[in-house]
Motif scaffolding. Structure first.
Motif, PDB file in Angstrom:
ATOM      1  N   ALA A   1      51.987  29.335 -44.968  1.00  0.00           N
ATOM      2  CA  ALA A   1      50.937  30.015 -45.719  1.00  0.00           C
ATOM      3  C   ALA A   1      49.555  29.535 -45.288  1.00  0.00           C
ATOM      4  CB  ALA A   1      51.152  29.773 -47.217  1.00  0.00           C
ATOM      5  N   LEU A   2      49.429  28.216 -45.107  1.00  0.00           N
ATOM      6  CA  LEU A   2      48.135  27.665 -44.687  1.00  0.00           C
ATOM      7  C   LEU A   2      47.761  28.168 -43.297  1.00  0.00           C
ATOM      8  CD1 LEU A   2      45.772  25.830 -45.338  1.00  0.00           C
ATOM      9  CD2 LEU A   2      47.081  23.902 -44.392  1.00  0.00           C
ATOM     10  N   ASP A   3      48.749  28.278 -42.382  1.00  0.00           N
ATOM     11  CA  ASP A   3      48.468  28.749 -41.025  1.00  0.00           C
ATOM     12  C   ASP A   3      47.962  30.181 -41.049  1.00  0.00           C
ATOM     13  OD1 ASP A   3      48.791  27.871 -38.116  1.00  0.00           O
ATOM     14  OD2 ASP A   3      49.818  29.829 -38.101  1.00  0.00           O
ATOM     15  N   GLN A   4      48.603  31.041 -41.924  1.00  0.00           N
ATOM     16  CA  GLN A   4      48.154  32.427 -42.033  1.00  0.00           C
ATOM     17  C   GLN A   4      46.753  32.490 -42.618  1.00  0.00           C
ATOM     18  OE1 GLN A   4      51.182  34.394 -44.322  1.00  0.00           O
ATOM     19  NE2 GLN A   4      52.667  34.459 -42.604  1.00  0.00           N
ATOM     20  N   HIS A   5      46.503  31.625 -43.593  1.00  0.00           N
ATOM     21  CA  HIS A   5      45.186  31.602 -44.227  1.00  0.00           C
ATOM     22  C   HIS A   5      44.092  31.184 -43.231  1.00  0.00           C
ATOM     23  CE1 HIS A   5      41.949  30.779 -47.013  1.00  0.00           C
ATOM     24  NE2 HIS A   5      41.908  29.507 -46.596  1.00  0.00           N
ATOM     25  N   LEU A   6      44.419  30.181 -42.379  1.00  0.00           N
ATOM     26  CA  LEU A   6      43.420  29.641 -41.452  1.00  0.00           C
ATOM     27  C   LEU A   6      43.248  30.479 -40.202  1.00  0.00           C
ATOM     28  CD1 LEU A   6      44.427  25.867 -41.655  1.00  0.00           C
ATOM     29  CD2 LEU A   6      42.354  26.916 -42.612  1.00  0.00           C
ATOM     30  N   ARG A   7      44.148  31.479 -40.001  1.00  0.00           N
ATOM     31  CA  ARG A   7      44.110  32.276 -38.773  1.00  0.00           C
ATOM     32  C   ARG A   7      42.791  33.022 -38.618  1.00  0.00           C
ATOM     33  NH1 ARG A   7      49.267  35.703 -38.396  1.00  0.00           N
ATOM     34  NH2 ARG A   7      50.085  33.585 -38.244  1.00  0.00           N
ATOM     35  N   THR A   8      42.188  33.360 -39.747  1.00  0.00           N
ATOM     36  CA  THR A   8      40.937  34.124 -39.699  1.00  0.00           C
ATOM     37  C   THR A   8      39.710  33.227 -39.571  1.00  0.00           C
ATOM     38  OG1 THR A   8      40.809  34.112 -42.099  1.00  0.00           O
ATOM     39  CG2 THR A   8      41.949  35.972 -41.053  1.00  0.00           C
ATOM     40  N   ARG A   9      39.907  31.901 -39.527  1.00  0.00           N
ATOM     41  CA  ARG A   9      38.760  30.983 -39.503  1.00  0.00           C
ATOM     42  C   ARG A   9      38.598  30.363 -38.122  1.00  0.00           C
ATOM     43  NH1 ARG A   9      38.786  27.529 -44.985  1.00  0.00           N
ATOM     44  NH2 ARG A   9      36.665  27.164 -44.203  1.00  0.00           N
TER      45      ARG A   9
ATOM     46  N   GLN B   1      45.361  25.830 -53.663  1.00  0.00           N
ATOM     47  CA  GLN B   1      46.397  26.714 -54.190  1.00  0.00           C
ATOM     48  C   GLN B   1      47.576  26.810 -53.236  1.00  0.00           C
ATOM     49  OE1 GLN B   1      44.272  30.331 -54.850  1.00  0.00           O
ATOM     50  NE2 GLN B   1      43.333  29.635 -56.783  1.00  0.00           N
ATOM     51  N   ILE B   2      47.261  26.916 -51.948  1.00  0.00           N
ATOM     52  CA  ILE B   2      48.329  27.038 -50.944  1.00  0.00           C
ATOM     53  C   ILE B   2      49.154  25.767 -50.893  1.00  0.00           C
ATOM     54  CG2 ILE B   2      48.783  27.223 -48.467  1.00  0.00           C
ATOM     55  CD1 ILE B   2      46.343  29.106 -48.353  1.00  0.00           C
ATOM     56  N   LEU B   3      48.470  24.616 -50.907  1.00  0.00           N
ATOM     57  CA  LEU B   3      49.165  23.343 -50.766  1.00  0.00           C
ATOM     58  C   LEU B   3      49.934  22.953 -52.036  1.00  0.00           C
ATOM     59  CD1 LEU B   3      46.488  21.331 -48.765  1.00  0.00           C
ATOM     60  CD2 LEU B   3      48.702  22.134 -47.946  1.00  0.00           C
ATOM     61  N   SER B   4      49.798  23.774 -53.113  1.00  0.00           N
ATOM     62  CA  SER B   4      50.583  23.497 -54.333  1.00  0.00           C
ATOM     63  C   SER B   4      51.959  24.130 -54.273  1.00  0.00           C
ATOM     64  CB  SER B   4      49.821  24.008 -55.572  1.00  0.00           C
ATOM     65  OG  SER B   4      49.727  25.421 -55.531  1.00  0.00           O
ATOM     66  N   ILE B   5      52.225  24.955 -53.221  1.00  0.00           N
ATOM     67  CA  ILE B   5      53.552  25.566 -53.050  1.00  0.00           C
ATOM     68  C   ILE B   5      54.561  24.456 -52.838  1.00  0.00           C
ATOM     69  CG2 ILE B   5      54.921  27.126 -51.603  1.00  0.00           C
ATOM     70  CD1 ILE B   5      52.330  28.602 -50.952  1.00  0.00           C
ATOM     71  N   GLY B   6      55.743  24.584 -53.444  1.00  0.00           N
ATOM     72  CA  GLY B   6      56.703  23.483 -53.450  1.00  0.00           C
ATOM     73  C   GLY B   6      57.309  23.204 -52.091  1.00  0.00           C
ATOM     74  N   ASP B   7      57.744  24.240 -51.342  1.00  0.00           N
ATOM     75  CA  ASP B   7      58.440  24.018 -50.077  1.00  0.00           C
ATOM     76  C   ASP B   7      57.441  23.688 -48.971  1.00  0.00           C
ATOM     77  OD1 ASP B   7      61.035  24.310 -48.472  1.00  0.00           O
ATOM     78  OD2 ASP B   7      59.627  25.625 -47.407  1.00  0.00           O
TER      79      ASP B   7
END
Length: 738
Positions: A27-35, A14-20
C-alpha cells in the motif's frame, strides 16, 4: 515534488496501521508511486513518523518506491533512532563525510653545504627564485679538464634545479682578467716574443740560457713538492742536452744549417727558463696596459668556445674584474669605514684579528682548521705579492690584500690610496655584491678554493654588509685526477678541453661526470671513459629499438592495446624507477644513482621486449614510448641531449642535422623492406649469389653510411641510424673475433 502540499499529513500513518506487513509495504509503495524523491523534496512530519517505525531499512525490491523513499528520508534525517534533522538539513540530500588519503611525505631537495659539511634542506630566501654566483676562470692559458670538472658539474646542478625542480635560477659567473698569474704570463710572453724577434746569435743564446739556468737551479733547490721537483729536473735535463748539441755544432761548423737548427731547438726547449729570466731582468719595463688585457681577452674567448663545445649553458650575467674596478674600490672603502680594513704603504689589507674578535662575525667558516696556514695564504696572495717588503706591510701574517699598490711592470688604476689593482679575493665579493646584494642563495667553486679564497670572500663580504649570511649554501665540486695522479698546470699534468674532445664527445664526457658525485674526486682515466661509452651505447640501443617498434604501421585504434599482466608489471616498475630517480635527485642531486635507476628501467624494458618477440607478440607501443620519452627528458635535463627533439640521442650532432632521422628513415625503411623481399625470393629459389649481395649490403655498404641493419629470424629487419665511427669499430671487432 517539493512540499507535497496535496498529500494529507496522515496518509503514511494510516497506511502503516494496516496489520499485515506485506500489505503495508504494498500500500505504501502504491501511495509513494506518485511522489518524486529528489534533491529539494521537503519532508513532512508524516514522513518522519512513518520513517521512525522502520527498525531496519526495507530491502524488498518488489517495492522500489518504498526503498527509494526510505533512503531519501534516511539521508536527510541520519537514520532510524537518531534525532530529527529536518530543520538543519533544509530538505537537501547530504554527502557522506570524505577523508583524505594518508599519502606519503614528499622528499625535499637537500644539498651538501660546505658551511656545515652536511646535507641541508634547500630553502631559497625568496620563494622559487635562486640567486647563484659561481667563481669563473682566471684566463691566462687554455682551459683544461679541471675547469670542465667544475663547470660541467655546476651546469648539471643548475639544469636540475631549473628544469627538474622548477626553480627560477639567476646564475652569475665572473672572469678574472686581473691577477698575478695573468700579469706575469703577459709580461713573459711579451718579453719572449721581443727576444725571439731579435734572433740572438747561437753564442749569445748559449750565454743567456746559461744565465737562465742559474736562476732555474735556485728555484729547483727551493722546490719541495716531489712531483714538481721531478718535472723541473726533467726540464733542466732537456735544456742541458740541447745546450750540449748546440755547443758541439758551434765547434764543428758555426755557420752550418745544423747549427741554426740546434739553436732553434734550444730556443724552444729553454722558452720557460728564458721567459722567467727575462721577466726578472726586464719585467719592470713593461708599462703598456694593453699587454695585460690582450692575453686574458684571447683566453676568455677560447674558454667560452670550450664551454659551448661542452654544452655548458652560458651564465645569465658575466662579470669581468677589469670592468668592475670602481665598484671594487667602493667596496674596499666600505670595509675600511666599518673598521675591518687598513691602508699600508699604498695597499689595503683585511684585518683578520679585528674581524674574528667581533661577536657578530666568524673567520674561517669553511675550513677553520686551515686558518694560519701561511703556505696557502701566500698562494692566495699571488707570486707578485709575497715579497718581504709586502709581507712586512701587514699587521698580522693572516691578513690579506684587498687592494695592492702596483709595482713597476704591473697594470694600475687610480684610487684613494694611490695607483694600484684589486686583490684576488675582493673581486668576487664586489661583483657578486653589486648584482646579488647582501646575501645570495648559492655560491659555487672548486674544492681547492675553499681556503683561503672563499673563506676570505666570506669575511670581507660580511665585513662590508655587516651581516653573517652572505652565502646560504656553499657548493664545492670535487677534484679531478688524471689516471690517479693530481692534475696541475704547474706540473704540466693536465689535459686541455680541446684535447679531451678529440678523444670523446661532449656527451660522453658529461655522462662520465654524471656517473660520479659532483662533490667527490673524479678520476679521468680510460676506465672512467669506457664506463661512460658503455652507458651511452646501452641507452642508445634502447632508443633505437623503441623507435623501430614505433615505426611499425598501425591504425589509430591500434595504438591503444589491452594491457596484460606483463604491461601492468612493467608500468609498476616504471613508476617505481621514476620515484627512485626523484629520490636520488632530492638527495644532493645524486646523478650517479639516478643514472643507475634509469639503466635498470631500460633493462626491464629490454626483458619485456625480448619476451614479447619470443612469443611473436607485438610490444605495447604506448608504454615503451612513455618510458623512452621519460628517459629522453631526464637526459635532456642533465644536458646529455643537446636540443629539443624526438626520442633518444640526436643523430648527426647539433643544429639542422637533428632532423636527419626523420628525413632519411622512410627511405631506409623502404630499402629494408625491398631487401627482405629479395632475400625471401632468393631463399625460395636458392640463389646464393643474391643472398651474398644482401649480406654485403648489410655488413659492408650500410655501415659506411652510419646505418645498421639487424636481421631477426621470422621478424622484420630492424633499421637503426648509428654513429658511423662506432659502426665501423663494431665491424672490425666482429671480423677480428671471426
Amino acid at each position: 515534488m517539493a512540499g507535497s502540499s496535496g498529500e494529507p499529513a496522515s496518509d503514511h500513518r494510516q497506511i502503516l496501521s494496516i496489520g499485515d506487513a506485506a500489505q503495508r509495504l504494498e500500500a505504501l509503495d502504491q501511495h509513494l508511486r506518485t511522489r518524486s524523491y529528489v534533491q529539494g523534496y521537503s519532508l513532512s512530519q508524516a514522513d518522519v513518523d512513518a520513517f521512525r517505525q522502520f527498525s531496519v531499512p526495507p530491502s524488498d525490491l518488489r517495492f522500489p518506491h518504498v526503498v527509494r523513499w526510505f533512503r531519501h528520508v534516511q539521508a536527510v534525517l541520519g537514520g532510524p533512532g537518531q534525532p530529527c534533522a529536518l530543520q538543519a538539513s533544509k530538505g537537501r540530500r547530504g554527502q557522506p563525510q570524505w577523508s583524505p588519503p594518508t599519502g606519503t611525505e614528499p622528499c625535499q631537495l637537500r644539498l651538501y653545504n660546505s658551511l656545515t659539511r652536511s646535507k641541508e634542506v634547500f630553502i631559497p630566501q625568496d620563494g622559487r627564485k635562486v640567486t647563484w654566483y659561481c667563481c669563473g676562470p682566471t684566463v691566462y692559458d687554455a682551459s683544461h679538464m679541471g675547469h670542465a670538472r667544475s663547470y660541467i658539474s655546476f651546469d648539471i646542478l643548475r639544469r636540475v634545479l631549473k628544469d627538474y625542480f622548477k626553480y627560477d635560477v639567476f646564475y652569475c659567473m665572473n672572469i678574472t682578467d686581473i691577477d698575478d698569474k695573468i700579469i706575469k704570463r703577459a709580461r713573459q710572453n711579451h718579453l719572449w716574443e721581443r727576444y725571439q724577434a731579435q734572433q740572438p746569435q747561437p753564442a749569445q743564446l748559449l750565454e743567456d740560457v746559461q744565465a737562465a739556468l742559474q736562476l732555474f737551479s735556485a728555484k729547483l733547490s727551493e722546490t719541495s713538492d716531489p712531483y714538481k721537483r721531478q718535472l723541473l729536473q726533467r726540464t733542466q735535463r732537456f735544456v742541458e742536452l740541447a745546450m750540449e748539441l748546440l755547443t758541439r755544432a758551434l765547434q764543428a761548423a758555426p755557420t752550418a744549417p745544423e747549427t741554426s737548427s740546434c739553436a732553434q731547438e734550444l730556443l724552444e726547449e729553454a722558452r720557460d727558463l728564458l721567459s722567467e729570466w727575462l721577466d726578472t731582468r726586464l719585467g719592470g719595463e713593461v708599462t703598456d696596459n694593453s699587454i695585460f688585457s690582450e692575453l686574458p681577452k684571447f683566453w676568455e674567448e677560447a674558454f667560452h668556445k670550450d664551454m659551448a663545445a661542452l654544452n655548458v649553458l652560458p651564465p645569465d650575467v658575466l662579470t669581468r674584474v677589469s670592468e668592475y674596478v670602481p665598484e671594487i674600490v667602493s667596496f674596499v672603502e666600505k670595509i675600511v669605514d666599518n673598521g675591518y680594513g687598513y691602508a699600508s704603504n699604498g695597499s689595503v689589507y683585511f684585518d683578520t684579528k679585528k674581524f674574528a674578535s667581533s661577536p657578530n662575525h666568524s673567520y674561517g667558516k669553511l675550513v677553520p682548521e686551515a686558518v694560519g696556514d701561511q703556505k696557502a695564504l701566500q698562494e692566495g696572495e699571488g707570486d707578485l705579492s709575497i715579497s718581504a717588503d709586502r709581507l712586512s706591510e701587514k699587521r698580522s701574517p693572516n691578513d690579506f690584500a684587498l687592494w695592492k699598490a702596483s709595482k713597476p711592470g704591473e697594470p694600475s688604476w687610480p684610487c684613494p690610496w694611490g695607483k694600484g689593482r684589486p686583490g684576488w679575493h675582493i673581486e668576487c665579493s664586489a661583483m657578486a655584491g653589486s648584482l646579488l646584494g647582501a646575501s645570495m642563495d648559492i655560491h659555487g667553486g672548486g674544492f681547492d678554493l675553499r681556503f683561503p679564497h672563499h673563506d676570505n670572500e666570506l669575511a670581507q663580504s660580511e665585513a662590508h654588509f655587516e651581516n653573517d649570511c652572505w652565502v646560504r649554501y656553499f657548493l664545492h665540486t670535487g677534484h679531478l685526477t688524471i689516471a690517479g695522479c693530481k692534475m696541475s698546470k704547474s706540473l704540466k699534468n693536465f689535459i686541455t678541453i680541446q684535447d679531451a674532445l678529440k678523444e670523446h664527445s661532449a656527451r660522453q664526457l658529461r655522462l662520465a661526470f654524471l656517473m660520479h658525485s659532483w662533490k667527490d674526486t673524479l678520476d679521468y682515466s680510460s676506465n672512467t671513459m669506457e664506463s661512460a661509452l658503455q652507458y651511452e651505447k646501452f641507452m642508445n640501443e634502447f632508443f633505437l629499438n623503441v623507435k623501430d617498434i614505433l615505426r611499425a604501421p598501425v591504425d589509430v585504434t591500434g595504438q591503444f592495446e589491452k594491457w596484460e599482466k606483463e604491461e601492468v608489471e612493467l608500468n609498476r616498475n616504471f613508476y617505481q624507477r621514476k620515484a627512485a630517480v626523484h629520490a636520488a635527485l632530492c638527495d644532493n642531486v645524486d646523478t650517479r644513482t639516478a643514472l643507475e635507476e634509469m639503466r635498470a628501467l631500460v633493462g626491464q624494458c629490454n626483458l619485456y621486449i625480448a619476451a614479447r618477440k619470443a612469443a611473436r607478440r607485438r610490444p605495447n607501443r604506448a608504454l615503451l614510448q612513455s618510458a623512452g620519452l621519460y628517459l629522453t627528458h631526464m637526459l635532456r635535463i642533465f644536458g646529455a641531449i643537446e636540443e629539443d627533439g624526438s626520442m633518444g640521442f640526436p643523430v648527426g650532432g647539433r643544429g639542422p642535422s637533428l632532423d636527419l632521422e626523420a628525413t632519411v628513415m622512410p627511405y631506409l625503411q623502404a630499402l629494408s623492406e625491398f631487401r627482405e623481399g629479395v632475400r625471401r625470393i632468393a631463399r625460395e629459389k636458392q640463389v646464393s649469389e643474391v643472398l651474398q649481395l644482401s649480406d654485403a649490403l648489410r655488413d659492408d655498404i650500410m655501415p659506411e653510411l652510419g646505418v645498421r641493419l639487424e636481421d631477426h629470424e621470422g621478424l622484420p629487419t630492424v633499421v637503426k641510424l648509428v654513429d658511423r665511427e662506432a659502426l665501423l669499430a663494431e665491424r672490425e671487432e666482429k671480423r677480428r673475433g671471426a
